[in-house]
Write a protein that holds these residues in place. Structure first.
Motif, short mmCIF file in Angstrom:
data_model
loop_
_atom_site.label_atom_id
_atom_site.label_comp_id
_atom_site.label_asym_id
_atom_site.label_seq_id
_atom_site.Cartn_x
_atom_site.Cartn_y
_atom_site.Cartn_z
N ASP A 43 0.88 -1.18 0.00
CA ASP A 43 0.00 0.00 0.00
C ASP A 43 0.91 1.22 0.00
OD1 ASP A 43 -1.58 2.22 0.69
OD2 ASP A 43 -2.93 1.02 1.92
N VAL A 44 1.17 1.78 -1.19
CA VAL A 44 2.20 2.80 -1.30
C VAL A 44 1.88 4.03 -0.46
CG1 VAL A 44 1.22 3.86 -3.40
CG2 VAL A 44 3.67 4.04 -2.93
N VAL A 45 0.63 4.46 -0.41
CA VAL A 45 0.30 5.67 0.34
C VAL A 45 0.52 5.44 1.83
CG1 VAL A 45 -1.53 7.29 0.94
CG2 VAL A 45 -1.32 6.48 -1.41
N ASP A 99 7.93 15.17 1.93
CA ASP A 99 7.85 15.03 0.47
C ASP A 99 7.66 13.55 0.16
OD1 ASP A 99 8.35 14.76 -2.25
OD2 ASP A 99 10.12 16.03 -2.26
N PRO A 100 6.57 13.16 -0.52
CA PRO A 100 6.33 11.73 -0.80
C PRO A 100 7.30 11.13 -1.81
CG PRO A 100 4.68 13.09 -1.89
CD PRO A 100 5.46 14.01 -0.99
N GLY A 101 8.11 11.95 -2.46
CA GLY A 101 9.14 11.40 -3.34
C GLY A 101 8.60 10.84 -4.65
N ILE A 102 7.84 11.65 -5.36
CA ILE A 102 7.32 11.23 -6.67
C ILE A 102 8.50 10.83 -7.56
CG2 ILE A 102 6.06 11.96 -8.72
CD1 ILE A 102 4.29 11.73 -6.24
N ASN A 148 3.04 6.59 -8.27
CA ASN A 148 3.06 8.05 -8.31
C ASN A 148 1.66 8.64 -8.34
OD1 ASN A 148 5.92 8.40 -8.36
ND2 ASN A 148 5.94 7.81 -10.50
N LEU A 149 0.77 8.04 -9.13
CA LEU A 149 -0.60 8.54 -9.21
C LEU A 149 -1.31 8.38 -7.86
CD1 LEU A 149 -1.65 7.14 -12.71
CD2 LEU A 149 -0.78 9.43 -12.14
N ALA A 150 -1.08 7.25 -7.21
CA ALA A 150 -1.70 7.03 -5.89
C ALA A 150 -1.20 8.05 -4.88
CB ALA A 150 -1.42 5.61 -5.42
N LEU A 151 0.09 8.36 -4.92
CA LEU A 151 0.65 9.33 -3.97
C LEU A 151 0.11 10.74 -4.23
CD1 LEU A 151 4.30 8.03 -3.77
CD2 LEU A 151 2.66 8.10 -1.88
N LEU A 152 -0.05 11.10 -5.48
CA LEU A 152 -0.66 12.40 -5.77
C LEU A 152 -2.09 12.45 -5.24
CD1 LEU A 152 0.70 13.10 -9.35
CD2 LEU A 152 1.10 14.50 -7.31
N ARG A 153 -2.86 11.36 -5.46
CA ARG A 153 -4.22 11.31 -4.92
C ARG A 153 -4.22 11.35 -3.40
NH1 ARG A 153 -4.97 7.56 -9.33
NH2 ARG A 153 -4.46 5.82 -7.93
N LEU A 179 -0.91 21.76 -9.98
CA LEU A 179 -2.24 22.26 -9.62
C LEU A 179 -2.99 21.26 -8.76
CD1 LEU A 179 -3.49 23.86 -12.96
CD2 LEU A 179 -2.99 25.07 -10.83
N TYR A 180 -2.94 20.00 -9.16
CA TYR A 180 -3.67 18.97 -8.43
C TYR A 180 -3.11 18.83 -7.01
CZ TYR A 180 -5.86 14.55 -7.23
OH TYR A 180 -6.60 13.58 -6.61
N ALA A 181 -1.77 18.78 -6.90
CA ALA A 181 -1.16 18.64 -5.58
C ALA A 181 -1.53 19.81 -4.68
CB ALA A 181 0.35 18.52 -5.72
N ALA A 182 -1.49 21.03 -5.25
CA ALA A 182 -1.84 22.21 -4.45
C ALA A 182 -3.30 22.15 -4.00
CB ALA A 182 -1.58 23.48 -5.25
N ALA A 183 -4.18 21.71 -4.89
CA ALA A 183 -5.60 21.60 -4.54
C ALA A 183 -5.82 20.55 -3.46
CB ALA A 183 -6.42 21.26 -5.78
N GLN A 184 -4.92 19.56 -3.40
CA GLN A 184 -5.04 18.50 -2.40
C GLN A 184 -4.32 18.82 -1.09
OE1 GLN A 184 -6.74 15.36 -2.62
NE2 GLN A 184 -7.72 16.53 -4.25
N GLY A 185 -3.74 20.02 -1.00
CA GLY A 185 -3.16 20.44 0.26
C GLY A 185 -1.66 20.58 0.29
N ALA A 186 -0.96 20.38 -0.84
CA ALA A 186 0.48 20.61 -0.85
C ALA A 186 0.77 22.08 -0.59
CB ALA A 186 1.08 20.18 -2.18
#
Length: 258
Positions: free
Chosen positions: A139-141, A168-171, A180-185, A228-235
């Motif tokens: 479970d990567v996340v 930093d999740p280390g994309i 990588n997609l799971a970590l961004l989500r 943009l997506y990361a920022a919208a998710q709280g980065a």
């Protein structure tokens, strides 16, 4: 966070700014383009990269940090795994130690605590030369989250103030496209623990892997969307090569959302 690699072999801009004058000019351009901070690296951490010795890394980075500090007051981070390089960089005017190895090298935690600098703790499975050979997680996340929180606990125990720590999740560092997609989500999950989250997806290989039409090396659109997506998710921080384009996209998003 604008990226400034003073290396001959970084994956995207290797060799473009390994001359001091060009590096300083580019760093100032990133600031004028809208960077709120600069991240300076003297050792490539792309997949397959060979290590660089401490003296060479210092030789590459210190003159650039010193020159930029004379010209700008914004935060500067040193992207290094080596305590000696971090110590020299902070002495030259950097404010933050950005470590892809999450301060695992012997003496790193104690050095960061003594420097009283900000730190970015990044997750990496393996090490740069081999990290993309066969990355695997159940479970990567959850695993990345647990690892980073453990490193944050270790940093605090060593005397680093909690407010000086970012995660930093280390994309792209020991991850497949799906990882990588799971970590961004999962950015919002990592951000829920109170530490600022930094996401660095700019120009990385997974963008091309997600694009069935990718054949020319252009990853700008994907890089902007990932930021943009990361920022919208709280980065709290997005680490990017293309500062002007990303800053404009974020400004438009904020304008639309009021």
């Amino acid at each position: 966070m604008g990226i400034l690699n003073v290396t001959p072999d970084s994956f995207s801009d290797g060799g473009r700014y390994n001359d001091r004058e060009r590096a300083v000019d580019h760093g100032l351009k990133l600031v004028s383009d809208g960077a709120d901070m600069l991240d300076i690296g003297g050792e490539s951490t792309r997949p397959g990269a060979d290590p660089v010795d401490e003296a060479e890394e210092i030789r590459r980075t210190l003159p650039v940090i010193e020159a930029l500090r004379r010209e700008t007051g914004i935060p500067i981070s040193i992207d290094t795994m080596k305590p000696g390089v971090a110590r020299a960089a902070i002495g030259a005017g950097a404010n933050i130690w950005n470590d892809v190895n999450a301060l695992r090298v012997p003496g790193a935690l104690e050095t960061a605590a003594g420097l009283e600098c900000g730190v970015v703790l990044m997750h990496m499975q393996g090490e740069p030369r081999t990290m993309q050979a066969a990355p695997a997680y159940d479970d990567v996340v959850a695993e990345v989250e647990a690892c980073l929180l453990s490193r944050a606990d270790a940093a605090i125990a060593a005397g680093i103030a909690p407010e000086k720590i970012a995660l930093d999740p280390g994309i792209g560092f020991g991850k497949t496209l799906d990882h990588n997609l799971a970590l961004l989500r999962g950015t919002n999950r990592l951000a829920s623990h109170g530490f600022p989250v930094l996401v660095g997806a700019s120009r990385k290989r997974f963008i091309a892997a997600a694009d069935p039409c990718q054949d020319d090396g252009n990853r700008l659109g994907g890089s902007i969307y990932a930021a943009l997506y990361a920022a919208a998710q709280g980065a709290a921080i997005v680490r990017v090569h293309d500062v002007r384009e990303t800053a404009q996209a974020i400004a438009l998003r904020l304008a639309i959302e009021g």
